[in-house]
Scaffold this motif. Structure first.
Motif, PDB file in Angstrom:
ATOM      1  N   ALA A   1      -5.496  -9.519   4.963  1.00  0.00           N
ATOM      2  CA  ALA A   1      -4.042  -9.555   5.108  1.00  0.00           C
ATOM      3  C   ALA A   1      -3.350  -9.550   3.752  1.00  0.00           C
ATOM      4  O   ALA A   1      -2.313  -8.907   3.564  1.00  0.00           O
ATOM      5  CB  ALA A   1      -3.629 -10.786   5.913  1.00  0.00           C
ATOM      6  N   ALA A   2      -3.909 -10.250   2.774  1.00  0.00           N
ATOM      7  CA  ALA A   2      -3.306 -10.318   1.446  1.00  0.00           C
ATOM      8  C   ALA A   2      -3.350  -8.989   0.718  1.00  0.00           C
ATOM      9  O   ALA A   2      -2.604  -8.786  -0.248  1.00  0.00           O
ATOM     10  CB  ALA A   2      -4.016 -11.388   0.612  1.00  0.00           C
ATOM     11  N   HIS A   3      -4.179  -8.073   1.188  1.00  0.00           N
ATOM     12  CA  HIS A   3      -4.309  -6.761   0.546  1.00  0.00           C
ATOM     13  C   HIS A   3      -3.769  -5.629   1.419  1.00  0.00           C
ATOM     14  O   HIS A   3      -4.156  -4.474   1.242  1.00  0.00           O
ATOM     15  CB  HIS A   3      -5.777  -6.500   0.190  1.00  0.00           C
ATOM     16  N   GLY A   4      -2.901  -5.970   2.367  1.00  0.00           N
ATOM     17  CA  GLY A   4      -2.259  -4.938   3.161  1.00  0.00           C
ATOM     18  C   GLY A   4      -3.082  -4.413   4.315  1.00  0.00           C
ATOM     19  O   GLY A   4      -2.702  -3.429   4.960  1.00  0.00           O
ATOM     20  N   VAL A   5      -4.224  -5.059   4.601  1.00  0.00           N
ATOM     21  CA  VAL A   5      -5.090  -4.600   5.698  1.00  0.00           C
ATOM     22  C   VAL A   5      -4.557  -5.136   7.021  1.00  0.00           C
ATOM     23  O   VAL A   5      -4.259  -6.327   7.148  1.00  0.00           O
ATOM     24  CB  VAL A   5      -6.542  -5.068   5.478  1.00  0.00           C
ATOM     25  N   THR A   6      -4.454  -4.264   8.005  1.00  0.00           N
ATOM     26  CA  THR A   6      -4.021  -4.677   9.334  1.00  0.00           C
ATOM     27  C   THR A   6      -5.111  -4.503  10.387  1.00  0.00           C
ATOM     28  O   THR A   6      -5.069  -5.153  11.424  1.00  0.00           O
ATOM     29  CB  THR A   6      -2.764  -3.890   9.752  1.00  0.00           C
TER      30      THR A   6
ATOM     31  N   ALA B   1       7.431  -2.129  -8.942  1.00  0.00           N
ATOM     32  CA  ALA B   1       7.368  -2.545 -10.343  1.00  0.00           C
ATOM     33  C   ALA B   1       5.991  -3.070 -10.723  1.00  0.00           C
ATOM     34  O   ALA B   1       5.520  -2.861 -11.844  1.00  0.00           O
ATOM     35  CB  ALA B   1       8.435  -3.603 -10.620  1.00  0.00           C
ATOM     36  N   THR B   2       5.338  -3.758  -9.792  1.00  0.00           N
ATOM     37  CA  THR B   2       4.039  -4.371 -10.094  1.00  0.00           C
ATOM     38  C   THR B   2       2.864  -3.635  -9.458  1.00  0.00           C
ATOM     39  O   THR B   2       1.720  -3.821  -9.866  1.00  0.00           O
ATOM     40  CB  THR B   2       4.012  -5.828  -9.611  1.00  0.00           C
ATOM     41  N   GLY B   3       3.144  -2.809  -8.449  1.00  0.00           N
ATOM     42  CA  GLY B   3       2.066  -2.123  -7.739  1.00  0.00           C
ATOM     43  C   GLY B   3       1.243  -3.036  -6.862  1.00  0.00           C
ATOM     44  O   GLY B   3       0.127  -2.681  -6.471  1.00  0.00           O
ATOM     45  N   LYS B   4       1.774  -4.195  -6.490  1.00  0.00           N
ATOM     46  CA  LYS B   4       1.034  -5.168  -5.695  1.00  0.00           C
ATOM     47  C   LYS B   4       1.596  -5.275  -4.277  1.00  0.00           C
ATOM     48  O   LYS B   4       2.798  -5.160  -4.064  1.00  0.00           O
ATOM     49  CB  LYS B   4       1.079  -6.548  -6.357  1.00  0.00           C
ATOM     50  N   VAL B   5       0.698  -5.506  -3.332  1.00  0.00           N
ATOM     51  CA  VAL B   5       1.114  -5.782  -1.962  1.00  0.00           C
ATOM     52  C   VAL B   5       1.685  -7.188  -1.901  1.00  0.00           C
ATOM     53  O   VAL B   5       0.999  -8.158  -2.229  1.00  0.00           O
ATOM     54  CB  VAL B   5      -0.073  -5.653  -0.978  1.00  0.00           C
ATOM     55  N   GLU B   6       2.945  -7.306  -1.505  1.00  0.00           N
ATOM     56  CA  GLU B   6       3.587  -8.618  -1.451  1.00  0.00           C
ATOM     57  C   GLU B   6       3.884  -9.072  -0.024  1.00  0.00           C
ATOM     58  O   GLU B   6       4.228 -10.244   0.181  1.00  0.00           O
ATOM     59  CB  GLU B   6       4.878  -8.612  -2.264  1.00  0.00           C
ATOM     60  N   ALA B   7       3.745  -8.178   0.933  1.00  0.00           N
ATOM     61  CA  ALA B   7       3.944  -8.572   2.334  1.00  0.00           C
ATOM     62  C   ALA B   7       3.151  -7.641   3.228  1.00  0.00           C
ATOM     63  O   ALA B   7       2.998  -6.452   2.926  1.00  0.00           O
ATOM     64  CB  ALA B   7       5.426  -8.549   2.711  1.00  0.00           C
ATOM     65  N   THR B   8       2.633  -8.199   4.309  1.00  0.00           N
ATOM     66  CA  THR B   8       1.914  -7.417   5.315  1.00  0.00           C
ATOM     67  C   THR B   8       2.419  -7.833   6.682  1.00  0.00           C
ATOM     68  O   THR B   8       2.544  -9.034   6.966  1.00  0.00           O
ATOM     69  CB  THR B   8       0.396  -7.661   5.229  1.00  0.00           C
TER      70      THR B   8
END
Length: 377
Positions: free
Chosen positions: A74-79, A341-348
């Motif tokens: 979940a923290a990496h955008g996986v559903t 800006a950061t290229g990070k997953v911040e919500a899923t």
């Protein structure tokens, strides 16, 4: 709610438009808005071959292992993720007993996970002779993805060519070299009955609608054998010839993110390999699939729509999951929010539920929730 101001991946292109979700689906209409300017909204990642999370000393329970895999995904955008579990000779954690225990634990977590967490059962050729036990597990646990592999043959080759490497392999299985050699010789003695067992399993999988393929084929001949029995999905082939044999008969090829990241680090990546593959699976890679897809786009190796499709839309099709991997109206609300800006997953968002939230995205979400609560009061 409705998300505005972001760039959204839809119809194969990034578009500046809003997207709304309600009752677990992508919809439209005048819903409360959240300004997500500066973000990409992408389909949730679908990982067809997730490795079990590592922990020194092992896990205290299968439930803890599954919870860790669920949170990390979940923290990496996986559903949607298929956690790879062996039916193998490779040690206690890859044994048939471990597979049955993990399947039971996952069944006990039904409806409680952040992601759509499933099992992908990897069956070693030499262990396929326990046909009825395998079918009982697959049917009873609702396993929808099965892969055949032949690591025993690779281990026997290693024993002859690289004794130190074979000793290291033995240690990873919890044995010494002599004990592992004895196990492999015992498995080889039953080899004549393996082809019939594989065909029997394939026939039953066809009847039950189970998706099945092969993993880590080392040669074109190995891939052709699997294709002939109906194991059409070619996962993480170990050689170019194996991948080429799959493509020759139009079997889909999913390549390993672990190998891709190694090739990126050593600058040996062949862009044509990516152009010809159908999906990317994590396969124990340190770099999450979302980060890998974004890196491929940032470095110009692939455009973002193509790179992201390899970890979302294409895996959804291979797993026969309509309504996933795309941000179409009526589709399941699986979304990954990436801070540009950061290229990070911040919500899923998984099935319309918020499964992960951090960083600046949390301020946007929570800032929207506060006035809505006050209005309700």
């Amino acid at each position: 709610m409705r998300f505005t101001g972001a760039r959204i991946l839809r119809d194969g292109a990034l578009q500046e438009r809003s997207i709304a979700i309600a009752e677990g689906r992508i919809t439209k209409g005048p819903l409360p808005a959240v300004d997500m300017s500066g973000y990409l909204i992408l389909p949730g990642v679908i990982d067809m071959m997730a490795a079990r999370p590592l922990r020194r000393g092992g896990w205290d329970s299968c439930t803890q292992l599954l919870e860790a895999a669920d949170r990390t995904g979940a923290a990496h955008g996986v559903t949607t993720q298929c956690l790879q579990q062996g039916w193998s000779w490779e040690g206690p954690s890859e044994s048939p007993e471990a597979a049955e225990e993990l399947a039971a634990a996952l069944a006990g977590m039904a409806g409680k996970t952040l992601t759509d967490l499933r099992l992908a059962l990897r069956i070693e050729h030499a262990m396929a002779r326990s046909t009825m036990r395998i079918l009982e597990l697959v049917r009873g646990s609702g396993i929808e993805l099965v892969l055949f592999s032949n690591r025993a043959a690779t281990a026997r080759d290693l024993r002859d060519a690289d004794p130190p490497g074979f000793a290291a392999l033995a240690a990873r299985t919890g044995r010494d070299a002599a004990a592992l050699s004895e196990v492999l010789d015992g498995l080889a003695a039953g080899a004549p009955s393996v082809p019939r067992a594989l065909c029997d399993l394939a026939e039953q999988f066809d009847t039950a609608g189970v998706i099945y393929g092969s993993a880590e084929d080392e040669s074109g001949e190995a891939r052709e054998h699997h294709s002939m029995i109906g194991a059409g999905l070619c996962m993480t082939p170990s050689s170019y010839r194996a991948a080429a044999a799959a493509r020759a008969v139009c079997d889909p090829v999913a390549i390993s993110a672990r190998e891709l990241t190694e090739q990126l680090q050593t600058r040996t990546l062949d862009p044509e390999q990516l152009a010809r593959c159908d999906a990317i699976v994590s396969d124990g890679a340190r770099m999450p699939l979302a980060d890998l897809a974004l890196h491929l786009a940032e470095t110009g190796i692939l455009p973002l729509p193509r790179a992201w499709a390899l970890v979302s839309d294409h895996p959804a099709r291979l797993l026969r999951l309509p309504g996933r991997g795309r941000l179409d109206l009526g589709a399941r609300a699986d979304l990954a929010f990436v801070n540009e800006a950061t290229g990070k997953v911040e919500a899923t968002v998984c099935g319309g539920r918020l499964s992960h939230l951090c960083g600046a995205a949390a301020v946007r979400f929570l800032g929207n929730a506060r006035p809505r609560q006050m209005a309700a009061e």
